[in-house]
Write an enzyme that holds these catalytic residues in place. Structure first.
Site, PDB file in Angstrom:
ATOM      1  N   GLY A 126       0.798  -1.233   0.000  1.00 48.07           N
ATOM      2  CA  GLY A 126       0.000   0.000   0.000  1.00 48.07           C
ATOM      3  C   GLY A 126       0.824   1.273   0.000  1.00 48.07           C
ATOM      4  O   GLY A 126       0.276   2.364  -0.178  1.00 48.07           O
ATOM      5  N   CYS A 156     -27.557  -9.900 -15.678  1.00 51.69           N
ATOM      6  CA  CYS A 156     -27.075  -9.532 -17.011  1.00 51.69           C
ATOM      7  C   CYS A 156     -28.096  -9.962 -18.071  1.00 51.69           C
ATOM      8  O   CYS A 156     -28.571 -11.093 -18.068  1.00 51.69           O
ATOM      9  CB  CYS A 156     -25.731 -10.208 -17.268  1.00 51.69           C
ATOM     10  SG  CYS A 156     -25.155 -10.058 -18.984  1.00 51.69           S
ATOM     11  N   CYS A 177     -26.236 -12.930 -20.288  1.00 55.31           N
ATOM     12  CA  CYS A 177     -25.826 -14.229 -19.741  1.00 55.31           C
ATOM     13  C   CYS A 177     -26.541 -14.576 -18.453  1.00 55.31           C
ATOM     14  O   CYS A 177     -26.323 -15.653 -17.881  1.00 55.31           O
ATOM     15  CB  CYS A 177     -24.314 -14.274 -19.538  1.00 55.31           C
ATOM     16  SG  CYS A 177     -23.767 -13.374 -18.082  1.00 55.31           S
ATOM     17  N   CYS A 208     -23.011  -7.524 -18.463  1.00 58.71           N
ATOM     18  CA  CYS A 208     -21.718  -7.641 -17.785  1.00 58.71           C
ATOM     19  C   CYS A 208     -20.734  -6.617 -18.333  1.00 58.71           C
ATOM     20  O   CYS A 208     -20.580  -6.496 -19.553  1.00 58.71           O
ATOM     21  CB  CYS A 208     -21.088  -9.007 -18.057  1.00 58.71           C
ATOM     22  SG  CYS A 208     -21.906 -10.383 -17.261  1.00 58.71           S
ATOM     23  N   CYS A 251     -18.820 -12.703 -19.544  1.00 63.83           N
ATOM     24  CA  CYS A 251     -20.134 -12.836 -20.161  1.00 63.83           C
ATOM     25  C   CYS A 251     -20.097 -13.889 -21.285  1.00 63.83           C
ATOM     26  O   CYS A 251     -20.946 -14.780 -21.360  1.00 63.83           O
ATOM     27  CB  CYS A 251     -20.577 -11.483 -20.711  1.00 63.83           C
ATOM     28  SG  CYS A 251     -22.349 -11.357 -20.973  1.00 63.83           S
TER      29      CYS A 251
END
Ligand code: ATP
Ligand code: MG
Ligand code: ZN
Lengths: 258, 292
Positions: free
Chosen positions: B32, B241, B244, B266, B272
Site C-alpha cells: 500500500g 445480465c 448471460c 456484464c 459474459c
C-alpha cells in the site's frame, strides 16, 4: 486542579540568524490560567508563541509540558508523531486568519468533526451530534452545519475555528491575535464567547495580542515584551493599573488615550 | 519487421526495467505504500496508462500470456492498442480469457473470475494519492502517511454522507492495506474492492504521470474505509445480465435505441462470453433466440 504547572518555560531564546526573535523568556503556566502576551509590533510575541507551541524550534532553552500521564516532557525531544498527536488532541491553536486554521472547502460540521475522526471516532451520527453541539456553543446556527466556511462572515469563521479546536477538550489553547481582523462589535462578541468558554472548560490559554483591552478582558496574567525580551509580567490588573516599567507605563497610557 | 530489432524486449531497456523492478519489490515489501520511480516516456500519451505499461513491460517474460482490459472489455481502443503494443515489442502471447492470462493489465475493473496464484494484475493509475483532494501539499501527505494520520479520509466520507445521506463515493473508494497504509485502488468501482482483499494474485499499481508504484501482495488484508453507522457496501443491481443472466457481477448500461430502450450487461466481456458459451442466457438472449 493540579498544583503543578502545565507548561514550564525555561530561558527560551530564538534567533533568526543574527536577528533576535525572542530572548531569555522564562515562566510557568498553570491549568486553567489565561496568559496574555502583549507588546508592540516586532517585539517577539508571535515568535515566542511559535516556540511554545512547537511551530518553531527555540535556538536555546527548554519548554516542558505536563502530559496527561503526569510526566513532564521536553517538547523539543518529543517525536514528531507524538507531538502532532498532542497538538490535535490536548492543544488548540487559533490563528489570526481563520483560513489558516480551517479547511475552507469542507463543511462546518466536518471542520469541527475532523479532530474526532483523527483520533479514531468512527460513528457518523455521534460525530455530527458533537459538531452540532459545538456549533451551538460558538453561536453558529445548526442549520449552517453543511455550509462551507467560505460562506461565513469573518466572525463566524473565527468562532468555527475555535469550535474546531475545542472539540477534543484540549487543556491548552494558543491564540495569535484571535480578534485581529474583525470589526469592533464583532470583536466584542467573540471576546465574550472566548471568555465564557475558557471559564466553563477550565482551559489554560496563551493569547498574543497588541490590544490591551483584550488582555484586560481575557487574561489573569500578562507579559509585556519589548525587543524580544519580557520586560514586565504579573497579574493583569496589577500590570495595567500599576505598571512598574517605564515602557509599560507608556504602553498603558498611550492605549488609554485612544 | 526491421524496426523490432531496434527495441529491447518489451520496449524498455534493461537498466530501466531493473530500476522499475526495484521499485516494485519495495512496493511489495511495504503493501500500500507509494514508491517513487523515475517514470519514462512511453510511445503513448499519459492518459493511456503509461504507468501500468511500464510495470507490465518490466515484469513481462517471453513465456507470459497477456490480457488487457479497459472498463472490463478487451476490445476497447485503449485495450486493443496496449495489447498490440506488447505483441509488437515483446511478441508475447495474448488472450482475452482471464484464466489463461499470467498478466492482466487493467483500467477500471477487476475481472469477475477469481484470480489465482501466479497471476498478476497490473492497474493503470491516474492519481495515486488518496489524500490529495483535501491536502494538496505533497510534503504534508507524505508526512500523513508516515505518521498514519488518516483522519482526513474520514472527513471526505463524512462530507459524502452529509451531502448525499450515504457514502456516495462509487469509484476509487479508499482502502486500508494490511492495517497500515491507506491506498487509492485507482478508478475501479467500489464493487471490485472486496476482490482485492486476500486475493491470491499479485496486484501492482503504476501511475506514470505521478511517478508512483504501489502493490498489494497475495493474501493481503484490504479493508474499505467506512463508519460504524454507515458501513461499506458495494453497488447492487436490480436485474441480472441481459445476455448471460449473471447475478452478483458489475453491469454496464447499454442503450439499445433512441426510444429509451436499454439493457444491463456484464462489464466484464470475457466473463459474459464464457457464461454464454456454457449455455447461460439472459432475457435478451432468450428473446432473440425465440424470435429466430
Ligand atoms: N521568519 C523570520 N525571519 C527573520 N526574522 C523574523 C522572522 N519572523 C520574525 N522575525 C523578526 O523577529 C522579531 C519578532 O517578530 P515577531 O513576528 O515575533 O513579532 P510580533 O511581536 O509577533 O509582531 P506583530 O505584532 O507585528 O505580529 C522581529 O524583528 C521580526 O522582524
Ligand atoms: Mg505577531
Ligand atoms: Zn453477462
Amino acid at each position: 486542579m493540579s498544583t503543578l504547572p502545565l507548561l514550564k518555560v525555561n530561558d527560551v531564546s530564538k534567533f533568526y540568524g543574527s536577528r533576535i526573535g525572542c530572548r531569555n523568556v522564562s515562566f510557568e503556566l498553570y491549568a486553567g490560567e489565561v496568559l496574555a502576551i502583549v507588546g508592540e509590533s516586532g517585539s517577539g510575541k508571535t515568535t515566542l508563541l511559535s516556540c511554545l507551541s512547537t511551530r518553531l524550534m527555540p535556538t536555546s532553552g527548554i519548554v516542558e509540558y505536563h502530559m496527561r500521564d503526569g510526566q513532564y516532557r521536553d517538547l523539543a525531544r518529543m517525536g514528531e508523531a507524538e507531538r502532532r498527536f498532542l497538538m490535535r488532541t490536548d492543544w488548540g491553536f487559533v490563528h489570526q486568519n481563520p483560513a489558516d486554521g480551517l479547511r475552507m472547502t469542507v463543511s462546518a460540521g466536518a471542520n469541527v468533526g475532523e479532530r474526532l475522526m483523527a483520533v479514531g471516532d468512527r460513528h457518523y451520527g455521534n460525530i455530527r451530534a458533537t459538531a452540532s453541539d459545538w456549533l451551538q456553543r460558538v453561536e453558529i446556527g445548526v442549520d449552517r452545519i453543511d455550509d462551507q466556511p467560505r460562506a461565513f462572515s469573518g466572525g463566524m469563521r473565527q468562532r468555527l475555528q475555535i469550535a474546531r479546536n475545542l472539540v477534543t477538550s484540549p487543556r491548552l489553547v494558543f491564540m495569535d491575535e484571535p480578534t485581529g481582523g474583525l470589526d469592533v462589535s464583532v470583536q466584542a462578541r467573540l471576546l465574550d464567547l472566548v471568555r465564557g468558554l475558557v471559564h466553563d472548560l477550565g482551559l489554560a490559554a496563551i493569547i498574543v495580542t497588541h490590544d490591551l483591552a483584550v488582555a484586560r478582558l481575557l487574561s489573569h496574567r500578562m507579559m509585556v515584551m519589548k525587543d524580544g525580551a519580557v520586560i514586565e509580567q504579573g497579574l493583569t490588573d496589577r500590570v495595567l493599573d500599576d505598571p512598574r516599567e517605564p515602557y509599560t507605563q507608556l504602553l498603558v497610557s498611550s492605549i488609554l488615550q485612544v | 519487421m526491421n524496426d523490432l530489432a531496434t527495441y529491447n524486449f518489451a520496449y524498455l531497456d534493461e537498466q530501466t526495467k531493473r530500476m522499475i523492478r526495484r521499485a516494485i519489490l519495495k512496493a511489495i515489501a511495504i503493501p500500500g505504500y507509494q514508491v517513487p520511480f523515475a517514470s519514462r516516456e512511453m510511445p503513448m500519451p499519459y492518459g493511456w496508462g503509461t504507468g501500468g505499461v511500464q510495470v507490465t513491460a518490466s515484469i513481462l517474460g517471453p513465456e507470459d500470456v497477456l490480457k488487457v482490459i479497459d472498463q472490463g472489455a478487451d476490445d476497447t481502443t485503449n485495450a486493443v492498442s496496449i495489447r498490440a503494443f506488447f505483441q509488437k515489442v515483446a511478441n508475447v502471447a495474448v488472450t482475452t480469457r482471464t484464466k489463461e492470462a499470467t498478466i492482466i493489465q487493467t483500467r477500471h475493473r477487476i475481472p469477475e473470475e477469481k484470480l489465482s496464484e501466479g497471476q498478476t494484475l497490473v492497474y493503470q493509475v491516474p492519481i495515486p494519492e488518496p489524500l490529495r483532494f483535501l491536502e494538496p501539499r505533497e510534503t504534508e501527505t507524505r508526512k500523513m502517511h508516515a505518521l498514519e494520520e488518516y483522519g482526513l479520509m474520514h472527513v471526505k466520507l463524512y462530507e459524502d454522507i452529509a451531502r448525499n445521506g450515504h457514502i456516495a463515493t462509487t469509484y476509487a473508494y479508499p482502502v486500508k492495506v494490511e492495517g497500515r497504509y491507506v491506498m487509492d485502488p485507482s478508478p475501479t468501482p467500489k464493487f471490485d474492492n472486496p476482490k482485492m482483499h486476500m486475493s491470491e494474485a499479485l496486484q501492482l499499481f503504476g501511475a506514470g504521470r505521478e511517478k508512483r508504484i504501489y502493490a498489494v501482495p497475495p493474501y493481503t488484508d484490504v479493508v474499505s474505509l467506512d463508519f460504524d453507522d454507515h458501513p461499506f457496501e458495494i453497488q447492487s443491481f436490480d436485474k441480472p445480465c441481459a445476455l448471460c443472466g449473471a447475478e452478483d457481477v458489475y453491469l454496464d448500461e447499454v442503450i439499445l435505441d433512441d426510444k429509451g430502450g436499454r439493457m444491463f450487461v456484464c462489464s466484464d466481456t470475457d466473463h459474459c462470453e464464457d457464461r454464454r458459451a456454457c449455455g447461460h442466457a439472459g432475457h435478451m438472449l432468450a428473446r432473440k433466440e425465440a424470435a429466430e
